[in-house]
Design an enzyme around this catalytic site. Structure first.
Site, PDB file in Angstrom:
ATOM      1  N   HIS A 224       0.837  -1.220  -0.067  1.00  0.00           N
ATOM      2  CA  HIS A 224       0.117   0.228   0.074  1.00  0.00           C
ATOM      3  C   HIS A 224       0.981   1.203  -0.085  1.00  0.00           C
ATOM      4  CE1 HIS A 224      -3.967  -1.945   1.904  1.00  0.00           C
ATOM      5  NE2 HIS A 224      -3.193  -2.828   0.931  1.00  0.00           N
TER       6      HIS A 224
ATOM      7  N   GLU B  79       0.872   3.900   1.760  1.00  0.00           N
ATOM      8  CA  GLU B  79       1.208   4.356   3.038  1.00  0.00           C
ATOM      9  C   GLU B  79       2.408   3.417   3.706  1.00  0.00           C
ATOM     10  OE1 GLU B  79      -3.196   4.291   3.328  1.00  0.00           O
ATOM     11  OE2 GLU B  79      -1.820   3.195   2.181  1.00  0.00           O
TER      12      GLU B  79
ATOM     13  N   CYS C  14      -6.076   1.926   5.844  1.00  0.00           N
ATOM     14  CA  CYS C  14      -6.923   0.660   6.228  1.00  0.00           C
ATOM     15  C   CYS C  14      -6.382   0.397   7.605  1.00  0.00           C
ATOM     16  CB  CYS C  14      -6.624  -0.565   5.393  1.00  0.00           C
ATOM     17  SG  CYS C  14      -4.953  -1.017   5.142  1.00  0.00           S
TER      18      CYS C  14
END
Length: 165
Positions: A64, A66, A94
């Site tokens: 991801h 992030e 998430c």
């Protein structure tokens, strides 16, 4: 980015850093990935790392935006603690990414649009407010919300249209 005259909690400061995250989201979209971008910045607004979703390209469910940005920032400073740093991301992180935020001790998470299906910063879960955890990052939502929502909605709309043909 010259942010020397800006408070690190001003709307202009946040907008400029979210612009950098949106640029990363565009790179993800152009690569056929879900268009999510993230940057890590220090308290002065200096970009420490930037990344976009690469789960397909890397064949890695943890790739991801992030996570990749957090890894790059930690590598840059050679420390797994990202103290006095903030994560800017186009969509609400998430639960996996919020776990990484808490472990890295990021001071703040700033995101554009909420994610009611996966959000770990207030929509589905609120890890930042869970006092059982050992770190509580500040959460700021809605920065460049329309732009952040549009890039992801347009991506999935186009994908559904393509798949329906």
């Amino acid at each position: 980015m010259d942010t020397s005259d800006l408070s690190n909690n001003s709307e202009t400061f946040h907008n400029r850093l979210m612009d950098a995250a949106l640029e990363q989201a565009q790179k993800a979209r152009d690569a056929g990935e879900v268009p999510i971008g993230a940057v890590v910045a220090d308290e002065t607004g200096k970009l420490m790392a930037s990344a976009f979703n690469q789960t397909i390209q890397m064949a890695d469910p943890t790739a991801h935006a992030e996570i990749l940005a957090i890894r790059k920032a930690a590598d840059r400073i050679q420390n797994y603690r990202l103290l006095n740093m903030s994560l800017y991301v186009t969509i609400e992180p998430c639960i996996m990414c919020m776990g990484a935020v808490i472990h890295a001790r990021l001071t703040r998470v700033v995101f554009g649009t909420r994610d009611p299906k996966w959000g770990g910063a207030g929509s589905l879960y609120n890890f930042a407010a869970d006092r059982r955890l050992n770190h509580e990052p500040e959460i700021i939502s809605g920065v460049r919300e329309n732009e952040c929502r549009t890039i992801i909605v347009d991506f999935f709309t186009a994908k559904r249209l393509k798949n329906s043909r």
